[in-house]
Design a protein around this motif. Structure first.
Motif, PDB file in Angstrom:
ATOM      1  N   GLN A  68       0.893  -1.307  -0.065  1.00 33.14           N
ATOM      2  CA  GLN A  68      -0.055   0.042   0.013  1.00 33.14           C
ATOM      3  C   GLN A  68       0.813   1.208  -0.101  1.00 33.14           C
ATOM      4  OE1 GLN A  68      -3.289   0.272  -0.065  1.00 33.14           O
ATOM      5  NE2 GLN A  68      -2.914   2.555  -0.450  1.00 33.14           N
ATOM      6  N   MET A  69       0.877   2.265  -0.921  1.00 33.40           N
ATOM      7  CA  MET A  69       1.778   3.197  -1.240  1.00 33.40           C
ATOM      8  C   MET A  69       0.661   4.476  -1.195  1.00 33.40           C
ATOM      9  SD  MET A  69       4.216   1.966  -4.246  1.00 33.40           S
ATOM     10  CE  MET A  69       2.746   2.003  -5.507  1.00 33.40           C
ATOM     11  N   ASN A  70       0.967   5.204  -0.054  1.00 31.03           N
ATOM     12  CA  ASN A  70       0.326   6.648   0.106  1.00 31.03           C
ATOM     13  C   ASN A  70       0.999   7.651   0.067  1.00 31.03           C
ATOM     14  OD1 ASN A  70      -2.087   5.085   0.797  1.00 31.03           O
ATOM     15  ND2 ASN A  70      -1.527   4.853   2.919  1.00 31.03           N
ATOM     16  N   ASN A  71       0.444   8.799  -0.190  1.00 33.35           N
ATOM     17  CA  ASN A  71       1.314  10.142  -0.158  1.00 33.35           C
ATOM     18  C   ASN A  71       2.328   9.761  -1.266  1.00 33.35           C
ATOM     19  OD1 ASN A  71       2.038  12.778   0.205  1.00 33.35           O
ATOM     20  ND2 ASN A  71       3.336  12.325   2.042  1.00 33.35           N
ATOM     21  N   LEU A  72       2.024   9.456  -2.428  1.00 32.67           N
ATOM     22  CA  LEU A  72       3.090   9.206  -3.319  1.00 32.67           C
ATOM     23  C   LEU A  72       3.733  10.500  -3.888  1.00 32.67           C
ATOM     24  CD1 LEU A  72       1.279   6.275  -5.226  1.00 32.67           C
ATOM     25  CD2 LEU A  72       3.658   6.203  -4.366  1.00 32.67           C
ATOM     26  N   LYS A  73       5.074  10.348  -4.242  1.00 26.50           N
ATOM     27  CA  LYS A  73       5.756  11.430  -4.603  1.00 26.50           C
ATOM     28  C   LYS A  73       6.384  11.174  -6.171  1.00 26.50           C
ATOM     29  CE  LYS A  73       7.501  12.421   0.016  1.00 26.50           C
ATOM     30  NZ  LYS A  73       8.669  12.418   0.969  1.00 26.50           N
ATOM     31  N   PRO A  74       6.857  12.143  -6.979  1.00 26.13           N
ATOM     32  CA  PRO A  74       7.458  11.989  -8.169  1.00 26.13           C
ATOM     33  C   PRO A  74       8.401  10.978  -8.028  1.00 26.13           C
ATOM     34  CG  PRO A  74       6.786  14.285  -8.106  1.00 26.13           C
ATOM     35  CD  PRO A  74       6.453  13.527  -6.629  1.00 26.13           C
ATOM     36  N   GLU A  75       9.253  11.104  -7.099  1.00 23.42           N
ATOM     37  CA  GLU A  75      10.618  10.279  -7.092  1.00 23.42           C
ATOM     38  C   GLU A  75      10.196   8.798  -6.821  1.00 23.42           C
ATOM     39  OE1 GLU A  75       9.609  13.170  -5.392  1.00 23.42           O
ATOM     40  OE2 GLU A  75      10.620  13.184  -3.429  1.00 23.42           O
ATOM     41  N   ASP A  76       8.952   8.788  -6.415  1.00 19.94           N
ATOM     42  CA  ASP A  76       8.509   7.203  -6.335  1.00 19.94           C
ATOM     43  C   ASP A  76       8.229   6.390  -7.792  1.00 19.94           C
ATOM     44  OD1 ASP A  76       6.247   8.017  -3.452  1.00 19.94           O
ATOM     45  OD2 ASP A  76       8.475   6.895  -3.606  1.00 19.94           O
ATOM     46  N   THR A  77       8.323   7.247  -8.760  1.00 16.99           N
ATOM     47  CA  THR A  77       8.051   6.563 -10.081  1.00 16.99           C
ATOM     48  C   THR A  77       9.289   5.746 -10.460  1.00 16.99           C
ATOM     49  OG1 THR A  77       7.131   8.732 -10.898  1.00 16.99           O
ATOM     50  CG2 THR A  77       8.179   7.304 -12.643  1.00 16.99           C
ATOM     51  N   ALA A  78       8.793   4.437 -10.715  1.00 17.99           N
ATOM     52  CA  ALA A  78       9.705   3.361 -11.119  1.00 17.99           C
ATOM     53  C   ALA A  78       9.003   2.007 -11.591  1.00 17.99           C
ATOM     54  CB  ALA A  78      10.546   2.876  -9.676  1.00 17.99           C
ATOM     55  N   VAL A  79       9.745   1.078 -11.947  1.00 16.58           N
ATOM     56  CA  VAL A  79       8.997  -0.292 -11.854  1.00 16.58           C
ATOM     57  C   VAL A  79       9.036  -0.991 -10.584  1.00 16.58           C
ATOM     58  CG1 VAL A  79       9.145  -2.294 -13.091  1.00 16.58           C
ATOM     59  CG2 VAL A  79       9.747  -0.284 -14.384  1.00 16.58           C
ATOM     60  N   TYR A  80       7.985  -1.375 -10.047  1.00 22.32           N
ATOM     61  CA  TYR A  80       8.003  -2.217  -8.755  1.00 22.32           C
ATOM     62  C   TYR A  80       8.063  -3.625  -9.083  1.00 22.32           C
ATOM     63  CZ  TYR A  80       7.814   2.102  -6.269  1.00 22.32           C
ATOM     64  OH  TYR A  80       7.808   3.368  -5.713  1.00 22.32           O
ATOM     65  N   TYR A  81       8.975  -4.438  -8.074  1.00 23.92           N
ATOM     66  CA  TYR A  81       8.966  -5.819  -8.391  1.00 23.92           C
ATOM     67  C   TYR A  81       8.704  -6.354  -7.166  1.00 23.92           C
ATOM     68  CZ  TYR A  81      11.740  -4.580 -12.623  1.00 23.92           C
ATOM     69  OH  TYR A  81      12.034  -4.306 -13.888  1.00 23.92           O
ATOM     70  N   CYS A  82       8.134  -7.648  -6.987  1.00 24.83           N
ATOM     71  CA  CYS A  82       8.006  -8.394  -5.788  1.00 24.83           C
ATOM     72  C   CYS A  82       9.043  -9.605  -6.097  1.00 24.83           C
ATOM     73  CB  CYS A  82       6.697  -8.730  -5.545  1.00 24.83           C
ATOM     74  SG  CYS A  82       5.742 -10.054  -6.499  1.00 24.83           S
ATOM     75  N   ALA A  83       9.648  -9.918  -5.027  1.00 25.50           N
ATOM     76  CA  ALA A  83      10.628 -10.915  -4.800  1.00 25.50           C
ATOM     77  C   ALA A  83      10.543 -12.058  -3.755  1.00 25.50           C
ATOM     78  CB  ALA A  83      12.023 -10.319  -4.949  1.00 25.50           C
ATOM     79  N   ALA A  84      10.972 -13.153  -3.793  1.00 21.78           N
ATOM     80  CA  ALA A  84      10.488 -14.115  -2.930  1.00 21.78           C
ATOM     81  C   ALA A  84      11.934 -14.684  -2.603  1.00 21.78           C
ATOM     82  CB  ALA A  84       9.867 -15.478  -3.328  1.00 21.78           C
ATOM     83  N   GLU A  85      12.309 -15.037  -1.287  1.00 18.65           N
ATOM     84  CA  GLU A  85      13.448 -15.407  -0.697  1.00 18.65           C
ATOM     85  C   GLU A  85      13.141 -16.555   0.172  1.00 18.65           C
ATOM     86  OE1 GLU A  85      17.424 -14.183   1.952  1.00 18.65           O
ATOM     87  OE2 GLU A  85      15.542 -13.124   1.802  1.00 18.65           O
ATOM     88  N   TRP A  86      13.794 -17.890   0.057  1.00 22.92           N
ATOM     89  CA  TRP A  86      13.494 -18.732   0.924  1.00 22.92           C
ATOM     90  C   TRP A  86      14.388 -18.893   2.010  1.00 22.92           C
ATOM     91  CZ3 TRP A  86      15.734 -23.459   2.511  1.00 22.92           C
ATOM     92  CH2 TRP A  86      14.761 -24.413   3.101  1.00 22.92           C
ATOM     93  N   SER A  87      13.752 -18.274   3.170  1.00 27.74           N
ATOM     94  CA  SER A  87      14.892 -17.917   4.300  1.00 27.74           C
ATOM     95  C   SER A  87      14.114 -17.818   5.590  1.00 27.74           C
ATOM     96  CB  SER A  87      15.809 -16.602   3.826  1.00 27.74           C
ATOM     97  OG  SER A  87      16.468 -16.074   5.047  1.00 27.74           O
ATOM     98  N   ARG A  88      14.615 -17.750   6.701  1.00 30.22           N
ATOM     99  CA  ARG A  88      13.970 -17.386   8.084  1.00 30.22           C
ATOM    100  C   ARG A  88      14.218 -15.931   8.279  1.00 30.22           C
ATOM    101  NH1 ARG A  88      12.661 -21.992  10.902  1.00 30.22           N
ATOM    102  NH2 ARG A  88      13.152 -24.049   9.927  1.00 30.22           N
ATOM    103  N   VAL A  89      15.017 -15.307   7.474  1.00 24.91           N
ATOM    104  CA  VAL A  89      15.688 -14.126   7.906  1.00 24.91           C
ATOM    105  C   VAL A  89      15.338 -13.036   6.915  1.00 24.91           C
ATOM    106  CG1 VAL A  89      17.709 -12.672   8.516  1.00 24.91           C
ATOM    107  CG2 VAL A  89      17.583 -14.941   9.051  1.00 24.91           C
ATOM    108  N   MET A  90      14.797 -11.930   7.261  1.00 20.59           N
ATOM    109  CA  MET A  90      14.575 -10.920   6.093  1.00 20.59           C
ATOM    110  C   MET A  90      15.829 -10.130   5.700  1.00 20.59           C
ATOM    111  SD  MET A  90      10.990  -8.972   7.789  1.00 20.59           S
ATOM    112  CE  MET A  90      12.147  -8.300   9.121  1.00 20.59           C
ATOM    113  N   THR A  91      16.022  -9.967   4.422  1.00 21.98           N
ATOM    114  CA  THR A  91      16.878  -9.448   4.081  1.00 21.98           C
ATOM    115  C   THR A  91      16.617  -8.167   3.091  1.00 21.98           C
ATOM    116  OG1 THR A  91      17.766 -10.741   2.364  1.00 21.98           O
ATOM    117  CG2 THR A  91      18.541 -11.330   4.135  1.00 21.98           C
ATOM    118  N   THR A  92      17.549  -7.144   2.846  1.00 25.70           N
ATOM    119  CA  THR A  92      17.140  -5.999   1.892  1.00 25.70           C
ATOM    120  C   THR A  92      17.978  -6.103   0.752  1.00 25.70           C
ATOM    121  OG1 THR A  92      18.607  -4.316   3.096  1.00 25.70           O
ATOM    122  CG2 THR A  92      16.532  -4.567   4.010  1.00 25.70           C
ATOM    123  N   ASP A  93      18.818  -7.071   0.622  1.00 29.33           N
ATOM    124  CA  ASP A  93      19.643  -7.253  -0.635  1.00 29.33           C
ATOM    125  C   ASP A  93      19.091  -7.732  -1.626  1.00 29.33           C
ATOM    126  OD1 ASP A  93      23.417  -8.073  -0.818  1.00 29.33           O
ATOM    127  OD2 ASP A  93      21.717  -7.465  -2.457  1.00 29.33           O
TER     128      ASP A  93
END
Length: 124
Positions: free
Chosen positions: A82-107
Protein backbone atom coordinates in the motif's frame (compact mmCIF):
# COMPACT_ATOMS: atom_id res chain seq x y z
CA UNK A 1 10.10 -22.75 -8.51
CA UNK A 2 7.90 -19.81 -7.56
CA UNK A 3 5.97 -17.73 -10.05
CA UNK A 4 5.21 -14.15 -9.07
CA UNK A 5 2.79 -11.81 -10.84
CA UNK A 6 2.48 -8.15 -9.84
CA UNK A 7 -0.51 -5.94 -10.51
CA UNK A 8 -1.91 -2.59 -9.44
CA UNK A 9 0.55 -0.16 -10.96
CA UNK A 10 -0.51 2.89 -12.89
CA UNK A 11 -0.41 6.65 -13.21
CA UNK A 12 -1.28 8.75 -10.18
CA UNK A 13 -0.87 12.37 -9.14
CA UNK A 14 1.49 13.35 -6.36
CA UNK A 15 -0.18 12.81 -3.01
CA UNK A 16 -2.27 9.95 -4.33
CA UNK A 17 -2.28 6.27 -3.43
CA UNK A 18 -1.86 2.92 -5.12
CA UNK A 19 -2.02 -0.64 -3.89
CA UNK A 20 0.24 -3.19 -5.52
CA UNK A 21 -0.46 -6.89 -5.33
CA UNK A 22 1.81 -9.84 -6.01
CA UNK A 23 0.26 -13.27 -6.47
CA UNK A 24 2.50 -16.28 -5.94
CA UNK A 25 2.18 -19.85 -7.14
CA UNK A 26 4.25 -22.97 -7.34
CA UNK A 27 5.63 -23.45 -3.83
CA UNK A 28 4.45 -23.03 -0.25
CA UNK A 29 4.07 -19.25 0.00
CA UNK A 30 4.57 -19.09 3.76
CA UNK A 31 8.07 -20.56 3.37
CA UNK A 32 9.25 -17.36 1.72
CA UNK A 33 10.28 -13.94 2.91
CA UNK A 34 8.73 -11.46 0.47
CA UNK A 35 10.18 -8.17 -0.64
CA UNK A 36 9.25 -5.22 -2.81
CA UNK A 37 11.96 -3.52 -4.82
CA UNK A 38 11.88 -0.73 -7.36
CA UNK A 39 13.98 0.46 -10.25
CA UNK A 40 13.83 3.92 -11.76
CA UNK A 41 15.22 4.65 -15.23
CA UNK A 42 19.01 4.80 -15.18
CA UNK A 43 19.21 3.66 -11.57
CA UNK A 44 19.96 0.40 -9.82
CA UNK A 45 17.23 -1.71 -8.34
CA UNK A 46 16.63 -0.67 -4.74
CA UNK A 47 14.92 -2.10 -1.71
CA UNK A 48 11.54 -0.72 -0.69
CA UNK A 49 9.97 -3.11 1.84
CA UNK A 50 10.21 -6.64 3.19
CA UNK A 51 7.94 -8.87 5.24
CA UNK A 52 8.69 -12.00 7.21
CA UNK A 53 7.21 -15.39 6.42
CA UNK A 54 4.42 -15.08 8.97
CA UNK A 55 3.89 -11.36 8.44
CA UNK A 56 4.81 -10.18 11.93
CA UNK A 57 8.13 -8.65 10.88
CA UNK A 58 8.45 -5.80 8.40
CA UNK A 59 11.14 -3.37 7.35
CA UNK A 60 11.19 -0.37 5.05
CA UNK A 61 13.64 1.80 3.20
CA UNK A 62 13.94 5.22 4.82
CA UNK A 63 12.62 6.82 1.65
CA UNK A 64 9.22 5.09 1.98
CA UNK A 65 8.89 4.70 5.74
CA UNK A 66 5.64 6.16 7.02
CA UNK A 67 4.08 6.20 3.53
CA UNK A 68 4.23 2.56 2.36
CA UNK A 69 2.84 -0.50 4.12
CA UNK A 70 3.70 -4.08 3.21
CA UNK A 71 1.38 -6.91 4.17
CA UNK A 72 0.68 -10.47 3.15
CA UNK A 73 -2.17 -12.96 3.14
CA UNK A 74 -0.72 -16.45 3.24
CA UNK A 75 -4.12 -18.01 2.66
CA UNK A 76 -4.32 -16.13 -0.64
CA UNK A 77 -0.62 -16.49 -1.54
CA UNK A 78 -0.44 -12.74 -2.01
CA UNK A 79 1.73 -9.90 -0.79
CA UNK A 80 0.65 -6.26 -0.97
CA UNK A 81 2.26 -2.87 -0.98
CA UNK A 82 0.00 0.00 0.00
CA UNK A 83 1.57 3.25 -1.16
CA UNK A 84 0.22 6.54 0.18
CA UNK A 85 1.28 10.15 -0.28
CA UNK A 86 3.12 9.22 -3.45
CA UNK A 87 5.85 11.50 -4.74
CA UNK A 88 7.29 11.91 -8.24
CA UNK A 89 10.51 10.29 -7.00
CA UNK A 90 8.54 7.11 -6.33
CA UNK A 91 8.20 6.66 -10.10
CA UNK A 92 9.74 3.29 -10.98
CA UNK A 93 9.05 -0.26 -12.00
CA UNK A 94 8.09 -2.13 -8.85
CA UNK A 95 9.05 -5.77 -8.43
CA UNK A 96 8.08 -8.33 -5.85
CA UNK A 97 10.59 -11.00 -4.94
CA UNK A 98 10.70 -14.17 -2.86
CA UNK A 99 13.52 -15.47 -0.72
CA UNK A 100 13.48 -18.95 0.81
CA UNK A 101 14.82 -17.91 4.20
CA UNK A 102 13.99 -17.45 7.86
CA UNK A 103 15.69 -14.05 7.90
CA UNK A 104 14.51 -10.86 6.26
CA UNK A 105 17.07 -9.25 4.01
CA UNK A 106 17.12 -6.08 1.97
CA UNK A 107 19.79 -7.11 -0.57
CA UNK A 108 18.19 -8.02 -3.90
CA UNK A 109 21.00 -10.51 -4.56
CA UNK A 110 19.54 -12.77 -1.85
CA UNK A 111 16.20 -13.15 -3.61
CA UNK A 112 15.82 -16.13 -5.89
CA UNK A 113 12.48 -15.43 -7.51
CA UNK A 114 11.21 -12.26 -9.17
CA UNK A 115 8.06 -11.03 -10.83
CA UNK A 116 7.97 -9.20 -14.13
CA UNK A 117 7.36 -5.81 -12.53
CA UNK A 118 4.61 -3.22 -12.64
CA UNK A 119 5.06 0.42 -13.62
CA UNK A 120 4.21 3.15 -11.14
CA UNK A 121 4.28 6.72 -12.44
CA UNK A 122 3.66 9.69 -10.16
CA UNK A 123 3.02 13.03 -11.82
CA UNK A 124 3.74 16.33 -10.13
Amino acid sequence: QVQLVESGGGLVQAGGSLRLSCAASGRTFSDFVMGWFRQAPGKEREFAAVISRGGAGVDYADSVKGRFTISRDNAKNTVYLQMNNLKPEDTAVYYCAAEWSRVMTTDPKNYEHWGQGTQVTVSS
